[in-house]
Design a protein around this motif. Structure first.
Motif: not given
Length: 300
Positions: A228-234, A270-279
């Protein structure tokens, strides 16, 4: 009238991962074979924060917590910086803490003294006031009571034996491995509305540090938290491509590419861009606190 649905946190970041994750099976195997540091700190959660702060302060080349020092009384802020080996540029001794660079290595005992003191103050730094100045005023009032600093010193003394044991293990290999990842800075990113913060970013790796005993449940929680942290960091301007779990009690540094780990947790591509938007939609905003106007969230 129908309304578009907001993106939701992916199920694989909400459901238990105990029996469906190759990473977890690998980590479990490593932990079982490792020789654990047997020492237990008297204040487990506080000790974890202390060790994390000391790890970052030891590895960073530029002061990683200028926004926290800005919220401290001046003498205590300067004491913390000097004791951890940082100093202002030679040509600008009045520079703010964000420009202080590493001048020298520091003794583990001094590093621990400064790290423990800062760890004990952090709940107040993030609790009182909506600016660094407001938090500094609260701390000055608190520190006017003589027993405050003495109490923090006593707490630091009780955890000193545990710190020495963990730091010996840290110096035996993990420290060099973390250095090899790249420049180190604090991962002060607004995760979960400010109720949690990542530990550090080294190069392009989000590093999550754990000092406790790691059973399956703790390992599962750690890996989901780190992803979660890694995905939100962008969104905060960080380029993160790997996730590193540092299990300090076991001397283990486990590095995995973010995409590979997300696919492993999800059981599919998984599509990381989609997951980042959801998070990002699921993550509440960072509330006003002591981060103050000097926080940048990025390395220059």
């Amino acid at each position: 009238m129908s309304h578009p649905q907001s993106p939701r946190r992916p199920r694989w970041l909400r459901a238990p991962v105990r029996d469906r994750c190759d990473w977890l099976r690998h980590a479990r195997s490593l932990v079982r074979r490792a020789a654990a540091v047997p020492t237990m700190a008297p204040h487990g959660q506080l000790f974890g924060s202390t060790f994390e702060l000391c790890t970052v302060l030891d590895l960073a080349e530029r002061m990683p917590y200028p926004h926290l020092l800005d919220a401290l009384p001046t003498f205590e802020a300067i004491w913390t910086a000097w004791r951890t080996g940082f100093a202002p540029p030679l040509d600008d001794p009045a520079a703010d803490f964000g420009r202080w660079n590493r001048r020298e290595e520091t003794a583990p005992a001094w590093l621990h003294a400064a790290g423990s003191n800062l760890a004990q103050l952090m709940p107040m730094l993030y609790r009182f006031g909506d600016t660094a100045e407001a938090s500094r005023a609260s701390l000055e009032t608190w520190n006017s009571r003589v027993e405050s600093f003495a109490t923090r010193r006593r707490i630091a003394a009780t955890e000193a034996p545990a710190f020495r044991a963990f730091w010996r293990e840290h110096l035996a290999g993990p420290r060099e491995m973390l250095q090899a990842l790249g420049p180190v800075r604090a991962a002060d990113v607004p995760f979960r509305g400010g109720r949690r913060m990542g530990d550090l970013i080294a190069g392009t790796s989000m590093v999550e540090i754990k000092t406790g005993r790691m059973e399956d449940q703790q390992l599962a929680e750690a890996v989901v938290q780190a992803v979660e942290y890694a995905l939100l960091a962008e969104a905060e301007g960080y380029d993160v491509s790997d996730v590193v779990i540092y299990l300090a009690r076991y001397g283990l540094v486990i590095q995995t590419p973010l995409q590979e780990l997300a696919d492993d947790l999800a059981g599919c591509r998984t599509d990381l861009a989609d997951v980042r938007r959801a998070l990002a939609h699921d993550d509440s905003p960072w509330p006003p606190n002591a981060r103050g106007p000097h926080h940048q969230g990025r390395i220059e």
